[in-house]
Design a protein around this motif. Sequence first.
Motif, PDB file in Angstrom:
ATOM      1  N   GLY A 111      -5.545  -1.250  26.052  1.00 17.56           N
ATOM      2  CA  GLY A 111      -4.457  -1.484  25.119  1.00 17.56           C
ATOM      3  C   GLY A 111      -4.498  -0.534  23.936  1.00 17.56           C
ATOM      4  N   ALA A 112      -3.765  -0.895  22.887  1.00 16.45           N
ATOM      5  CA  ALA A 112      -3.673  -0.059  21.684  1.00 16.45           C
ATOM      6  C   ALA A 112      -3.504  -0.941  20.468  1.00 16.45           C
ATOM      7  CB  ALA A 112      -2.505   0.913  21.802  1.00 16.45           C
ATOM      8  N   LYS A 113      -4.064  -0.491  19.342  1.00 17.55           N
ATOM      9  CA  LYS A 113      -3.937  -1.214  18.082  1.00 17.55           C
ATOM     10  C   LYS A 113      -3.561  -0.249  16.968  1.00 17.55           C
ATOM     11  CE  LYS A 113      -7.914  -3.403  17.641  1.00 17.55           C
ATOM     12  NZ  LYS A 113      -8.971  -4.370  17.215  1.00 17.55           N
ATOM     13  N   GLU A 114      -2.705  -0.734  16.095  1.00 20.45           N
ATOM     14  CA  GLU A 114      -2.388  -0.008  14.875  1.00 20.45           C
ATOM     15  C   GLU A 114      -3.346  -0.470  13.786  1.00 20.45           C
ATOM     16  OE1 GLU A 114       1.644   0.742  12.317  1.00 20.45           O
ATOM     17  OE2 GLU A 114       1.085  -1.350  12.709  1.00 20.45           O
ATOM     18  N   TRP A 115      -3.956   0.480  13.090  1.00 24.02           N
ATOM     19  CA  TRP A 115      -4.843   0.193  11.965  1.00 24.02           C
ATOM     20  C   TRP A 115      -4.151   0.594  10.676  1.00 24.02           C
ATOM     21  CZ3 TRP A 115     -10.428  -0.894  11.893  1.00 24.02           C
ATOM     22  CH2 TRP A 115     -10.931  -1.223  13.151  1.00 24.02           C
ATOM     23  N   ILE A 116      -4.076  -0.333   9.734  1.00 25.74           N
ATOM     24  CA  ILE A 116      -3.567  -0.052   8.391  1.00 25.74           C
ATOM     25  C   ILE A 116      -4.763  -0.077   7.454  1.00 25.74           C
ATOM     26  CG2 ILE A 116      -2.096  -0.838   6.511  1.00 25.74           C
ATOM     27  CD1 ILE A 116      -1.316  -1.908  10.046  1.00 25.74           C
ATOM     28  N   LEU A 117      -5.041   1.034   6.818  1.00 27.62           N
ATOM     29  CA  LEU A 117      -6.213   1.178   5.950  1.00 27.62           C
ATOM     30  C   LEU A 117      -5.771   1.285   4.501  1.00 27.62           C
ATOM     31  CD1 LEU A 117      -8.171   3.835   8.051  1.00 27.62           C
ATOM     32  CD2 LEU A 117      -8.301   1.336   8.208  1.00 27.62           C
ATOM     33  N   ALA A 118      -6.441   0.554   3.628  1.00 25.26           N
ATOM     34  CA  ALA A 118      -6.126   0.580   2.197  1.00 25.26           C
ATOM     35  C   ALA A 118      -7.416   0.786   1.410  1.00 25.26           C
ATOM     36  CB  ALA A 118      -5.459  -0.724   1.769  1.00 25.26           C
ATOM     37  N   PRO A 119      -7.354   1.600   0.354  1.00 21.90           N
ATOM     38  CA  PRO A 119      -8.534   1.740  -0.505  1.00 21.90           C
ATOM     39  C   PRO A 119      -8.759   0.460  -1.296  1.00 21.90           C
ATOM     40  CG  PRO A 119      -6.675   2.871  -1.481  1.00 21.90           C
ATOM     41  CD  PRO A 119      -6.203   2.385  -0.140  1.00 21.90           C
ATOM     42  N   PRO A 120      -9.940   0.259  -1.850  1.00 19.07           N
ATOM     43  CA  PRO A 120     -10.161  -0.914  -2.703  1.00 19.07           C
ATOM     44  C   PRO A 120      -9.278  -0.823  -3.948  1.00 19.07           C
ATOM     45  CG  PRO A 120     -12.017   0.589  -2.844  1.00 19.07           C
ATOM     46  CD  PRO A 120     -11.151   1.091  -1.737  1.00 19.07           C
ATOM     47  N   PRO A 121      -8.970  -1.947  -4.595  1.00 20.49           N
ATOM     48  CA  PRO A 121      -8.024  -1.944  -5.723  1.00 20.49           C
ATOM     49  C   PRO A 121      -8.364  -0.945  -6.818  1.00 20.49           C
ATOM     50  CG  PRO A 121      -8.506  -4.190  -5.057  1.00 20.49           C
ATOM     51  CD  PRO A 121      -9.423  -3.310  -4.265  1.00 20.49           C
ATOM     52  N   GLU A 122      -9.646  -0.731  -7.092  1.00 18.14           N
ATOM     53  CA  GLU A 122     -10.011   0.190  -8.166  1.00 18.14           C
ATOM     54  C   GLU A 122      -9.699   1.640  -7.813  1.00 18.14           C
ATOM     55  OE1 GLU A 122     -13.864  -0.901  -5.953  1.00 18.14           O
ATOM     56  OE2 GLU A 122     -11.962  -1.829  -6.533  1.00 18.14           O
ATOM     57  N   CYS A 123      -9.355   1.894  -6.525  1.00 21.72           N
ATOM     58  CA  CYS A 123      -9.063   3.270  -6.088  1.00 21.72           C
ATOM     59  C   CYS A 123      -7.582   3.469  -5.740  1.00 21.72           C
ATOM     60  CB  CYS A 123      -9.930   3.627  -4.888  1.00 21.72           C
ATOM     61  SG  CYS A 123     -11.710   3.534  -5.201  1.00 21.72           S
ATOM     62  N   TYR A 124      -6.715   2.485  -6.059  1.00 22.37           N
ATOM     63  CA  TYR A 124      -5.306   2.588  -5.682  1.00 22.37           C
ATOM     64  C   TYR A 124      -4.643   3.855  -6.212  1.00 22.37           C
ATOM     65  CZ  TYR A 124      -4.853  -2.140  -3.712  1.00 22.37           C
ATOM     66  OH  TYR A 124      -4.952  -3.255  -2.925  1.00 22.37           O
ATOM     67  N   TYR A 125      -5.020   4.276  -7.414  1.00 24.07           N
ATOM     68  CA  TYR A 125      -4.361   5.430  -8.019  1.00 24.07           C
ATOM     69  C   TYR A 125      -5.071   6.733  -7.697  1.00 24.07           C
ATOM     70  CZ  TYR A 125      -1.889   1.805 -10.573  1.00 24.07           C
ATOM     71  OH  TYR A 125      -1.129   0.702 -10.896  1.00 24.07           O
ATOM     72  N   SER A 126      -6.143   6.659  -6.908  1.00 27.91           N
ATOM     73  CA  SER A 126      -6.893   7.866  -6.560  1.00 27.91           C
ATOM     74  C   SER A 126      -6.817   8.189  -5.072  1.00 27.91           C
ATOM     75  CB  SER A 126      -8.375   7.698  -6.942  1.00 27.91           C
ATOM     76  OG  SER A 126      -8.528   7.420  -8.310  1.00 27.91           O
ATOM     77  N   CYS A 127      -6.549   7.179  -4.246  1.00 27.51           N
ATOM     78  CA  CYS A 127      -6.636   7.353  -2.791  1.00 27.51           C
ATOM     79  C   CYS A 127      -5.340   6.918  -2.114  1.00 27.51           C
ATOM     80  CB  CYS A 127      -7.810   6.558  -2.234  1.00 27.51           C
ATOM     81  SG  CYS A 127      -9.402   7.001  -2.964  1.00 27.51           S
ATOM     82  N   ASN A 128      -5.218   7.283  -0.851  1.00 27.83           N
ATOM     83  CA  ASN A 128      -4.017   7.010  -0.071  1.00 27.83           C
ATOM     84  C   ASN A 128      -4.193   5.814   0.857  1.00 27.83           C
ATOM     85  OD1 ASN A 128      -2.369   9.453  -0.794  1.00 27.83           O
ATOM     86  ND2 ASN A 128      -4.161  10.487   0.054  1.00 27.83           N
ATOM     87  N   PHE A 129      -3.080   5.162   1.158  1.00 25.56           N
ATOM     88  CA  PHE A 129      -3.014   4.181   2.226  1.00 25.56           C
ATOM     89  C   PHE A 129      -2.770   4.956   3.525  1.00 25.56           C
ATOM     90  CE2 PHE A 129      -2.512   1.714  -1.454  1.00 25.56           C
ATOM     91  CZ  PHE A 129      -2.695   0.370  -1.154  1.00 25.56           C
TER      92      PHE A 129
END
Length: 309
Positions: free
Chosen positions: A253-271
């Motif tokens: 099968g196949a899965k979609e992964w949604i990756l998010a940085p931790p809250p303290e990195c929201y303004y430094s990193c990408n989703f």
Amino acid sequence: MDEVNEKLKNFIINSTASGIKLNCLPSFSRHREWKRDNLCYKGSRLYQAIIAFLILAAARHYLDELFTNEDCTIEMPHQLQKAFRPPENCNFCREVRHVPRLSNVNPDEFERIYAYTGGPVIVADATVNWTATKYFDYWFFKDVYQTYGRRKSAARCQFFPYRTGFRNIYEALNLSEARVNYEPGQEPWYFGWSNCDPEIVKVLRQHYGRPYFLPRASENNPVDWVFMGGTGLGAHMHVDNVRLPSWQSQLKGAKEWILAPPPECYYSCNFLTVVVRTGDTIVLDTNKWYHRTNVLSGEISITVGAEYD
């Protein structure tokens, strides 16, 4: 108790240096006789703090010895675990703008560039020689757990029901054929579990092994994880409470992964969003990246994975 004794010694040295008399210590059991003009009254609160500290230190030492390698008596709620999580250094995700896809990768190169940077990265050819892609399905696991799974060690393995309401692995592996096959009108299902029973580990690992690209000196965690289910479900957005990075191979099968940085990195990193297809192995530090998965339409999704050091 050497650590506790050393702390007691240091407290005594510091206390006497401050002018507090050691013969005052017994008077704490007779606190009703204390008076403000009593020589022992001065510093009594400090002594109380010392005694409380030593009691807690001794209790912690005793409990550590008693419960080492045992299951938690009371587990901290997941939301509280996140609330008390120490902040991350955002360097692990600051420059990540997409998920690299590799094949025929040298283990030394993987170690130098990817293995311990937090990820994510996908290796497309790690399962080429595994027979798990052929043999693993719902009925295979049902048969294995009917044969070996009633042992006490199997019952202690961790189980994730997600939104299905299943109480344990035995209930999850007792579905009707209609529900397993997603026939019209049947509820979707998706669950995961740790494979901590040595007999079952031995059976399953006949069909897969340690991914070839991992650093040569690294070792797999002895406990593997399996996740299985169909379209419409997946893991909710969460961050794991683990010590090491991990790999997860998509066997079917196949899965979609949604990756998010931790809250303290929201303004430094990408989703990030990436699709992991049959044969792909995703590697990342799930203790740093928040992640959610969605099973895509088509074949039932089956993945297996583990941590590595």
